[in-house]
Design a protein around this motif. Structure first.
Motif, PDB file in Angstrom:
ATOM      1  N   GLY A 208       0.827  -1.205   0.000  1.00 50.39           N
ATOM      2  CA  GLY A 208       0.000   0.000   0.000  1.00 50.39           C
ATOM      3  C   GLY A 208       0.867   1.262   0.000  1.00 50.39           C
ATOM      4  N   SER A 209       0.198   2.407  -0.018  1.00 47.13           N
ATOM      5  CA  SER A 209       0.928   3.679  -0.124  1.00 47.13           C
ATOM      6  C   SER A 209       1.788   3.954   1.102  1.00 47.13           C
ATOM      7  N   VAL A 210       1.227   3.796   2.264  1.00 49.17           N
ATOM      8  CA  VAL A 210       2.000   4.101   3.470  1.00 49.17           C
ATOM      9  C   VAL A 210       3.169   3.134   3.591  1.00 49.17           C
ATOM     10  N   ALA A 211       2.895   1.852   3.407  1.00 53.36           N
ATOM     11  CA  ALA A 211       3.945   0.848   3.556  1.00 53.36           C
ATOM     12  C   ALA A 211       5.063   1.082   2.548  1.00 53.36           C
TER      13      ALA A 211
ATOM     14  N   HIS B 115       2.831  -8.899   4.607  1.00 50.02           N
ATOM     15  CA  HIS B 115       1.734  -9.555   3.905  1.00 50.02           C
ATOM     16  C   HIS B 115       0.979  -8.534   3.066  1.00 50.02           C
ATOM     17  N   ASP B 116       0.484  -8.977   1.924  1.00 47.74           N
ATOM     18  CA  ASP B 116      -0.479  -8.155   1.181  1.00 47.74           C
ATOM     19  C   ASP B 116      -1.312  -9.080   0.330  1.00 47.74           C
ATOM     20  N   VAL B 117      -2.416  -8.582  -0.173  1.00 46.28           N
ATOM     21  CA  VAL B 117      -3.264  -9.398  -1.047  1.00 46.28           C
ATOM     22  C   VAL B 117      -3.302  -8.798  -2.460  1.00 46.28           C
TER      23      VAL B 117
ATOM     24  N   GLY C  78      -1.180 -12.452   1.879  1.00 46.00           N
ATOM     25  CA  GLY C  78      -1.925 -12.215   3.110  1.00 46.00           C
ATOM     26  C   GLY C  78      -3.216 -13.021   3.164  1.00 46.00           C
ATOM     27  N   LEU C  79      -3.996 -12.698   4.155  1.00 49.89           N
ATOM     28  CA  LEU C  79      -5.259 -13.402   4.384  1.00 49.89           C
ATOM     29  C   LEU C  79      -6.348 -12.594   3.696  1.00 49.89           C
ATOM     30  N   ASP C  80      -6.982 -13.223   2.714  1.00 49.85           N
ATOM     31  CA  ASP C  80      -7.805 -12.419   1.833  1.00 49.85           C
ATOM     32  C   ASP C  80      -9.240 -12.298   2.307  1.00 49.85           C
TER      33      ASP C  80
ATOM     34  N   LEU D  93      -0.962  -1.957   8.293  1.00 49.93           N
ATOM     35  CA  LEU D  93      -1.139  -0.834   7.357  1.00 49.93           C
ATOM     36  C   LEU D  93      -2.111  -1.228   6.252  1.00 49.93           C
ATOM     37  N   SER D  94      -2.977  -2.188   6.549  1.00 49.84           N
ATOM     38  CA  SER D  94      -3.900  -2.661   5.513  1.00 49.84           C
ATOM     39  C   SER D  94      -5.123  -1.756   5.411  1.00 49.84           C
ATOM     40  N   SER D  95      -5.911  -1.969   4.401  1.00 50.97           N
ATOM     41  CA  SER D  95      -7.094  -1.149   4.155  1.00 50.97           C
ATOM     42  C   SER D  95      -8.034  -1.157   5.358  1.00 50.97           C
ATOM     43  N   THR D  96      -8.727  -0.047   5.527  1.00 50.86           N
ATOM     44  CA  THR D  96      -9.694   0.049   6.614  1.00 50.86           C
ATOM     45  C   THR D  96     -10.824  -0.958   6.388  1.00 50.86           C
ATOM     46  N   GLU D  97     -11.135  -1.732   7.422  1.00 58.02           N
ATOM     47  CA  GLU D  97     -12.184  -2.755   7.340  1.00 58.02           C
ATOM     48  C   GLU D  97     -13.523  -2.182   7.780  1.00 58.02           C
TER      49      GLU D  97
ATOM     50  N   ALA E  90      -6.992 -11.526  12.968  1.00 59.98           N
ATOM     51  CA  ALA E  90      -6.276 -12.772  12.665  1.00 59.98           C
ATOM     52  C   ALA E  90      -4.778 -12.504  12.607  1.00 59.98           C
ATOM     53  N   TYR E  91      -4.393 -11.372  11.997  1.00 59.94           N
ATOM     54  CA  TYR E  91      -2.976 -11.013  11.952  1.00 59.94           C
ATOM     55  C   TYR E  91      -2.437 -10.773  13.365  1.00 59.94           C
ATOM     56  N   ALA E  92      -3.252 -10.084  14.171  1.00 59.68           N
ATOM     57  CA  ALA E  92      -2.811  -9.793  15.536  1.00 59.68           C
ATOM     58  C   ALA E  92      -2.630 -11.098  16.324  1.00 59.68           C
TER      59      ALA E  92
ATOM     60  N   LYS F  24      -2.314   9.233  13.738  1.00 61.60           N
ATOM     61  CA  LYS F  24      -2.812  10.619  13.777  1.00 61.60           C
ATOM     62  C   LYS F  24      -1.895  11.477  12.923  1.00 61.60           C
ATOM     63  N   THR F  25      -2.319  11.730  11.681  1.00 61.45           N
ATOM     64  CA  THR F  25      -1.396  12.376  10.759  1.00 61.45           C
ATOM     65  C   THR F  25      -1.849  13.724  10.227  1.00 61.45           C
ATOM     66  N   GLY F  26      -3.151  13.989  10.197  1.00 69.47           N
ATOM     67  CA  GLY F  26      -3.567  15.172   9.471  1.00 69.47           C
ATOM     68  C   GLY F  26      -4.458  16.081  10.298  1.00 69.47           C
TER      69      GLY F  26
ATOM     70  N   GLY G 236      -5.932   5.299  -2.487  1.00 69.08           N
ATOM     71  CA  GLY G 236      -6.493   3.997  -2.119  1.00 69.08           C
ATOM     72  C   GLY G 236      -7.311   4.090  -0.839  1.00 69.08           C
ATOM     73  N   ASP G 237      -6.783   4.819   0.140  1.00 71.52           N
ATOM     74  CA  ASP G 237      -7.471   4.956   1.400  1.00 71.52           C
ATOM     75  C   ASP G 237      -8.811   5.670   1.188  1.00 71.52           C
ATOM     76  N   GLY G 238      -8.807   6.719   0.365  1.00 69.78           N
ATOM     77  CA  GLY G 238     -10.033   7.446   0.061  1.00 69.78           C
ATOM     78  C   GLY G 238     -11.066   6.546  -0.598  1.00 69.78           C
TER      79      GLY G 238
ATOM     80  N   SER H 184     -15.690   3.166  11.127  1.00 74.55           N
ATOM     81  CA  SER H 184     -14.717   3.034  12.214  1.00 74.55           C
ATOM     82  C   SER H 184     -13.753   4.214  12.222  1.00 74.55           C
ATOM     83  N   LYS H 185     -13.441   4.730  11.044  1.00 74.84           N
ATOM     84  CA  LYS H 185     -12.560   5.903  10.949  1.00 74.84           C
ATOM     85  C   LYS H 185     -13.219   7.122  11.600  1.00 74.84           C
ATOM     86  N   LEU H 186     -14.489   7.327  11.261  1.00 75.28           N
ATOM     87  CA  LEU H 186     -15.202   8.472  11.829  1.00 75.28           C
ATOM     88  C   LEU H 186     -15.252   8.361  13.342  1.00 75.28           C
TER      89      LEU H 186
HETATM   90  N1  LIG Z   1      -1.876   7.686   5.555  1.00 74.27           N
HETATM   91  C1  LIG Z   1      -2.294   8.118   6.702  1.00 74.27           C
HETATM   92  O1  LIG Z   1      -2.087   9.261   7.049  1.00 74.27           O
HETATM   93  C2  LIG Z   1      -3.030   7.180   7.601  1.00 74.27           C
HETATM   94  C3  LIG Z   1      -3.337   7.616   8.868  1.00 74.27           C
HETATM   95  C4  LIG Z   1      -4.015   6.754   9.710  1.00 74.27           C
HETATM   96  C5  LIG Z   1      -4.364   5.501   9.259  1.00 74.27           C
HETATM   97  N2  LIG Z   1      -4.076   5.126   8.003  1.00 74.27           N
HETATM   98  C6  LIG Z   1      -4.500   3.812   7.582  1.00 74.27           C
HETATM   99  O2  LIG Z   1      -3.435   3.106   7.021  1.00 74.27           O
HETATM  100  C7  LIG Z   1      -3.982   2.150   6.111  1.00 74.27           C
HETATM  101  C8  LIG Z   1      -3.202   2.149   4.833  1.00 74.27           C
HETATM  102  O3  LIG Z   1      -3.391   3.368   4.129  1.00 74.27           O
HETATM  103  P1  LIG Z   1      -2.858   3.485   2.653  1.00 74.27           P
HETATM  104  O4  LIG Z   1      -3.081   4.878   2.239  1.00 74.27           O
HETATM  105  O5  LIG Z   1      -1.497   2.896   2.559  1.00 74.27           O
HETATM  106  O6  LIG Z   1      -3.907   2.577   1.885  1.00 74.27           O
HETATM  107  P2  LIG Z   1      -3.731   1.709   0.575  1.00 74.27           P
HETATM  108  O7  LIG Z   1      -5.082   1.433   0.100  1.00 74.27           O
HETATM  109  O8  LIG Z   1      -2.741   2.370  -0.334  1.00 74.27           O
HETATM  110  O9  LIG Z   1      -3.019   0.366   1.101  1.00 74.27           O
HETATM  111  C9  LIG Z   1      -3.678  -0.665   1.755  1.00 74.27           C
HETATM  112  C10 LIG Z   1      -3.006  -1.956   1.415  1.00 74.27           C
HETATM  113  O10 LIG Z   1      -3.592  -2.986   2.218  1.00 74.27           O
HETATM  114  C11 LIG Z   1      -3.729  -4.126   1.408  1.00 74.27           C
HETATM  115  N3  LIG Z   1      -4.701  -5.025   1.994  1.00 74.27           N
HETATM  116  C12 LIG Z   1      -6.035  -4.931   1.936  1.00 74.27           C
HETATM  117  N4  LIG Z   1      -6.591  -5.962   2.589  1.00 74.27           N
HETATM  118  C13 LIG Z   1      -5.591  -6.725   3.062  1.00 74.27           C
HETATM  119  C14 LIG Z   1      -5.530  -7.916   3.801  1.00 74.27           C
HETATM  120  N5  LIG Z   1      -6.625  -8.527   4.211  1.00 74.27           N
HETATM  121  N6  LIG Z   1      -4.318  -8.425   4.097  1.00 74.27           N
HETATM  122  C15 LIG Z   1      -3.171  -7.813   3.695  1.00 74.27           C
HETATM  123  N7  LIG Z   1      -3.186  -6.672   2.972  1.00 74.27           N
HETATM  124  C16 LIG Z   1      -4.375  -6.123   2.681  1.00 74.27           C
HETATM  125  C17 LIG Z   1      -4.128  -3.573   0.069  1.00 74.27           C
HETATM  126  O11 LIG Z   1      -3.897  -4.531  -0.945  1.00 74.27           O
HETATM  127  C18 LIG Z   1      -3.211  -2.361  -0.041  1.00 74.27           C
HETATM  128  O12 LIG Z   1      -1.973  -2.700  -0.642  1.00 74.27           O
HETATM  129  C19 LIG Z   1      -5.445   2.487   5.950  1.00 74.27           C
HETATM  130  O13 LIG Z   1      -6.236   1.637   6.753  1.00 74.27           O
HETATM  131  C20 LIG Z   1      -5.513   3.864   6.492  1.00 74.27           C
HETATM  132  O14 LIG Z   1      -6.786   4.164   7.005  1.00 74.27           O
HETATM  133  C21 LIG Z   1      -3.395   5.934   7.169  1.00 74.27           C
END
Ligand SMILES: NC(=O)c1ccc[n+]([C@@H]2O[C@H](COP(=O)([O-])OP(=O)(O)OC[C@H]3O[C@@H](n4cnc5c(N)ncnc54)[C@H](O)[C@@H]3O)[C@@H](O)[C@H]2O)c1
Ligand SMILES: NC(=O)c1ccc[n+]([C@@H]2O[C@H](COP(=O)([O-])OP(=O)(O)OC[C@H]3O[C@@H](n4cnc5c(N)ncnc54)[C@H](O)[C@@H]3O)[C@@H](O)[C@H]2O)c1
Ligand SMILES: NC(=O)c1ccc[n+]([C@@H]2O[C@H](COP(=O)([O-])OP(=O)(O)OC[C@H]3O[C@@H](n4cnc5c(N)ncnc54)[C@H](O)[C@@H]3O)[C@@H](O)[C@H]2O)c1
Ligand SMILES: NC(=O)c1ccc[n+]([C@@H]2O[C@H](COP(=O)([O-])OP(=O)(O)OC[C@H]3O[C@@H](n4cnc5c(N)ncnc54)[C@H](O)[C@@H]3O)[C@@H](O)[C@H]2O)c1
Ligand code: NA
Ligand code: NA
Lengths: 385, 385, 385, 385
Positions: B13-16, B59-61, B101-103, B138-142, B173-175, B216-218, B249-251, B262-264
């Motif tokens: 993902g972007s952050v990772a 891990h990633d999917v 990862g776990l899909d 750092l996976s997508s918000t569930e 599950a990851y935890a 807490k970033t923004g 992606g997060d948006g 959950s974010k709100l």
């Molecule tokens: N960027 C910030 O400032 C910030 C702040 C707080 C929280 N976050 C959280 O960090 C997370 C990542 O943000 P991002 O911008 O990198 O998002 P992103 O969408 O770019 O990346 C998410 C990654 O998670 C992967 N993923 C999805 N489901 C998965 C699973 N079950 N197992 C493994 N990988 C999985 C996706 O394939 C993707 O590569 C988000 O949940 C976001 O809410 C980001």
């Protein structure tokens, strides 16, 4: 005895009028205590003098009475329209206790001038049977003074007063008189006041504490909350540009660059301390008569994050300076009296929370200042008297 | 042994991607440490693992590789264009260590799933000869999960895993796998992760510390600097309205109201704690694809001062979320490893500074959180190993 | 005969009260004509009815009288505090001319309902000896209606009225009555009003002109000045995000999504026309009770220039909706009477300048609308009577 | 013959480089025409010279070549990184056609100076076999000149050139040479250029048209869209405060108050014309090197509505000046050539749309200017040749 005197220099100005009217309103139950820091629970244990125990007097050089000044502020929406008539008696009573201030000091301050100011303070304390008096400078911002021997050397100052040629600003003459009269002093403006090195010995001998300077009420307040955020997050602030638009009496005074100079200096100092470096960017104070007693400030912060990412934060502050400053005047009077009771003398760095240009400390970050203030007030009081 | 593993859930993902690339860049001297909190002088005495000592896996999917992801971010202006090609070797090396990862957990998580994840972590640790491993989610918000017995009861969870019907989110599950593998855990997303009560006993037994949640970033960061200012000044905040516009992606994920919930929730919780009451005003998160990886947030605060004066503060934050989050990922990995070394287990309230919804504390004010963090790191380390 | 009647639906609401009080104030010389478009020199030749020649009446379903309503607005800072007492007689006189409106139409509108409304209009005209009457809808925003035969077919509508089952919104019942009574109609709200196709024949037969809909007073006004700028400069607007925060009665009504729907629709339509494409970005209307009669709107425009350069414009509008709308009500009454005098019937596209969702034209750009309006008023009047 | 020459004064500056690179990119299909006004459908009938038919040359006094300049702009994010290398050949070809400009005029401009400039223009036209040449001034902002006889009197100017003592700014020397060479002239800067009264006769005799001055690209553009809105709505603007923060070469030049003077004058003039009165409020241009080629402007408008209601509008503009200006340079070259073809000479008020300080008209409102421009281009062309 628990009545504490608050002697305001510039007693008929906007801030002073709002402070006096506000204290009357709080005492009578006509208004609440929003904006009064010392009413927060953190100060409950400190046994500060109550707002209702404050008695007001002061010096001014304007002829516009307190009532008229209060009505003008109500007309401009700073004060609720119903308060000035409802509290007219209290305003008139305070008005009667005001005395003529020191007007034109361009020819040099004389011994007789400071003696008269001191006598006014002593008379106020006796007439009202006060435990003690805190003098608060709320007069117009003065031009930044030149450098003279009588500023740094206490003996030279005494000699110059004797010959009637002391080239000190009026604010310092008021501070001199206060110290002589044994009154704590709060420099709420960017004026020199008690910061003259030649006054240090006097403060010490008189056992008088003082606080200052330049009340932190608007744009600088927000800065002092935000700059530490950038620092703690290791974000690099590249530029910080500030614009302050204000009308009102203070704005008119600051429209003269000579007067604005000291204000600009006190506003700028903090940023460098909080960030660890001085960023790019202008700092403007503009007189916009149309805005009246409202103040609008815009700040634009350009900063850099990880891997050089360029980001920005901007804010617009829209406030009423007098409504922001007045409760702090009450807070400071209570806290300065408290310090005096505790036997403190000289500068009070614990009150940095209230000032743009705090004395006795380089800490400009709001949260750290808050901690210093509340720790001091939480400490078991060792009263000197 | 000093090499510390950082295992990223959502590693492509972007952050990772920004965190991995950034660590490579810092190590090679191609980039500086702006935005890295733990590089500040306050942390010098804590002997944290160095950024150069971090080894990445995850891990990633998704099928989009790290290089491609880095190039996309460079194209969008989040990363300097020269970095991805310059560090291609390091990215490829990390890419080879990533695991599937776990899909889809909609059918229930099975014992075999968590065993496999745990095995990936153990294999990583051995292959790279690591002192220890920190797992960072750092996976997508569930979507916010429902309520089930296996969430609160550890035995019910074990039984459900055995029958392959555990209705827990992937993050949990990851935890679970991390705790079993003896890895510290950082929940950087608003996902449930280790916050499931059924996992508490396991964390305890494994002697594993964890931190969270939701970086807490923004806009929330600015809120946590400003809200305490209003509180300390006894100003009454009447409404606080927030709008967050973001693409990326997060948006896209948060455009689905189920995911945004959950974010709100984590964004809203803090304001009430900091102000002592919950003000009026909406909190929007809007997906605006056009903005790409940029995020624009606008907050409008209406507040009341002395004698009812009505004032306002508004700010616009314009940032790159990944550039803001990535260095915190490095900080958190170093700090979680440090806590683990010290023998800490369970939630780490000292790391509240980094989170919108901090565990183990109700303190949301940034300055207080900073003090807690730096006090902890300044304390003489009593290492457990 | 020159006295022109203005019959306000929602006569005790904020906009209506401000319009009535304002007209009284202008007539008595207690206030100026700022905000009155038809007082500009461009309209001098059109011999419009004077503001002093307008006589007010109206329908409402609320019990709060005009005086109380005016005092509330003065308390909220929308009107000067001295005006309501000074003009109390005029307000009371107008109050006496108000009639009970049509309340609950959920059971279907009956012939008797519209007959009564029509009778009220005729009685007003006679009692006050008026040249003509303009009906202006200023009532609360209604939910967007469903689709029924009686909306499109004039005969079906008559039949449904006869059986007391006409499923039309109250605003359309008022419009029906106005057309029957020979009164011009102005739809200042996003309500359906005269836009029901079933009413077209009636307007035609009665020779009655009408204008609408949804007064353009705030954020949409600014949009209609800025969007043509981007278009003319060939800049590509990628996203346009809008947030409207408002308290007040209108805000409370719009807090119900059913009611907000029609408002959102009229606000959104224009952007696409002006830009030639529909950009990304949300459009929020949020009820923030704390703001009272003030409205704060924030718009963020992200656009692209030459060679893909990414730029932005954002603005914050802070206004009093009633103060903005009220003079337009006076303008529209004068202009609708003028059109009626000229023998015009049906929709008046020349008045698009005043509306978010103008009838009879697709022109949403403010400057083009201004040109259409002023050209019409500059043309030598060919009066029908 | 259809190739039209564009001779740029300041040919290696940011605007000029972006214009040249952009024209090459459009011609090769590597970029689109966003930001090019004359590509809008309104201009389709005017048969303007095509962007692909423009041939570039120019004067500069800097040694930094076009390629280097383009790479710097790409590094700063103004241009896409891939364009300068892709179009390196075209840049080099243009670079070879540039000539040394007129550097230091403090000792007085000589006959030989203007002769040499004129010869450069004639040589360009012949070498490239051009139909005609348009000279566009894109050089640095000059200090506002003093007043001399040779500014107003054509004969005095000729005499002063003969004695080598003509106290005219370089921009006017370039304009003189252009008029002598029969080239149309566009004054895109606030420099004096062809506005010297002493040049009027020459323009007339040469049958050469000219346009100016000071390209309207940012904050002034927005002003010219918004000010007419307040005017048309009869809202009274009380104060309009403007702050422009800019880095870049232009910012560095304007950091010198002597140079800023002419810019401030051209920015201020329009507001008074559009509003009918000059409101309160400062107008700042600040050099903030950190911002590089980005420009951030903030405007705060305080206005009054019906019954004295006090409201405000503020906006923040965040743009890249070069990306905004460059396509206008192409537009102006095409339009000036078009006017020249039509046999026009002297000032071209129809081009006011592009300028902060338009010649030959007092119209500053954007929409009216747009109408004048498009009407002119829609009119059947009566070509002179
Ligand atoms: N960027 C910030 O400032 C910030 C702040 C707080 C929280 N976050 C959280 O960090 C997370 C990542 O943000 P991002 O911008 O990198 O998002 P992103 O969408 O770019 O990346 C998410 C990654 O998670 C992967 N993923 C999805 N489901 C998965 C699973 N079950 N197992 C493994 N990988 C999985 C996706 O394939 C993707 O590569 C988000 O949940 C976001 O809410 C980001
Ligand atoms: N309001 C705020 O938020 C704020 C914050 C920090 C500092 N201050 C400072 O507080 C001061 C007062 O502000 P204000 O808005 O009330 O201004 P103001 O102009 O309304 O009042 C100033 C008063 O001082 C009086 N004065 C002038 N010279 C004097 C003298 N020599 N002796 C006695 N009185 C004198 C004037 O007559 C006037 O009544 C200013 O210096 C201002 O810079 C205000
Ligand atoms: N103020 C603006 O800038 C603006 C702009 C465009 C449109 N509008 C529209 O104008 C209308 C009035 O706004 P306001 O702020 O005065 O609202 P408000 O809530 O103060 O007033 C509405 C009035 O309508 C009355 N009403 C409700 N149902 C009615 C019915 N069936 N018959 C007769 N009266 C009825 C209510 O009792 C109330 O007095 C709203 O629909 C609003 O959307 C306002
Ligand atoms: N960019 C905009 O939006 C905009 C808008 C209006 C006006 N302008 C004006 O356009 C001009 C160019 O702006 P820029 O950003 O490209 O500035 P810049 O500083 O990048 O370029 C100016 C160029 O002019 C050259 N120059 C200086 N003196 C000269 C001389 N005597 N003869 C020939 N060349 C000379 C310089 O060497 C430099 O290459 C400025 O005057 C600016 O005020 C720009
Ligand atoms: Na202030
Ligand atoms: Na510009």
């Amino acid at each position: 005895m628990t009545r504490v005197g608050v002697w305001l220099i510039g007693a008929r100005g906007s801030v002073a009028t709002t402070a006096v009217l506000g204290a009357l309103a709080v005492r009578s139950g006509a208004a609440g205590r929003t904006g009064c820091v010392t009413e927060r629970p953190e100060f409950a244990g400190a046994r500060l003098p109550g707002i209702g125990d404050l008695v007001f007097g002061g010096h001014d050089v304007s002829e516009t009475g307190l009532r008229e000044s209060a009505e003008r502020l109500a007309g401009a929406g700073v004060l609720p329209a119903h308060l000035p008539p409802a509290l007219a008696d209290g305003l008139d009573r305070t008005e009667r206790g005001l005395r003529r201030g020191l007007d034109d000091v361009s020819g040099g301050v004389r011994r007789g001038d400071v003696d008269r100011l001191e006598a006014d303070l002593r008379e106020f304390s006796e007439r009202e049977a006060l435990e003690r008096v805190v003098v608060v400078d709320l007069s117009s911002t003065e031009p930044r003074p030149g450098a003279y021997a009588e500023h740094t050397d206490a003996d030279a100052l005494e000699a110059a007063l004797d010959t009637g040629t002391a080239r000190i600003p009026a604010s310092s003459a008021y501070a001199y008189a206060a110290l002589r009269a044994g009154c704590a002093f709060v420099e709420f403006t960017p004026n020199t006041g008690p910061r003259l090195p030649a006054l240090a010995r006097l403060a010490d001998r008189s056992g008088v504490p003082w606080a200052g300077s330049d009340g932190k009420t608007g744009e600088t307040l927000v800065k002092s909350a935000l700059a530490p955020m950038f620092a703690a997050r290791a974000l690099h602030v590249r530029s910080w540009s500030s614009v302050n638009l204000l009308g009102g009496g203070d704005g008119a005074t600051l429209a003269d660059p000579a007067n604005a100079e000291s204000k600009l200096a006190s506003k700028a100092r903090g940023l460098e301390h909080m960030l660890g470096h001085g960023p790019d960017g202008p700092l403007h104070i503009d007189y916009v008569p149309d805005l009246g007693d409202a103040k609008v400030a815009w700040d634009h912060v350009s900063f850099e994050g990880f891997l050089g990412a360029r980001m920005s934060l901007q804010f617009t502050w829209s406030g009423y300076d007098s409504a922001l400053a007045a409760p702090l005047v009450l807070d400071l009077a209570r806290l300065a009296a408290h310090a005096h009771r505790q036997g403190r003398s000289g500068p009070l760095p614990e009150l940095a929370f209230f000032f743009k240009d705090p004395v006795g400390t380089r800490e400009h970050g709001l949260a750290e200042q808050w901690r210093a203030l509340t720790s001091w007030c939480a400490a078991p009081a060792e009263e000197a008297e």
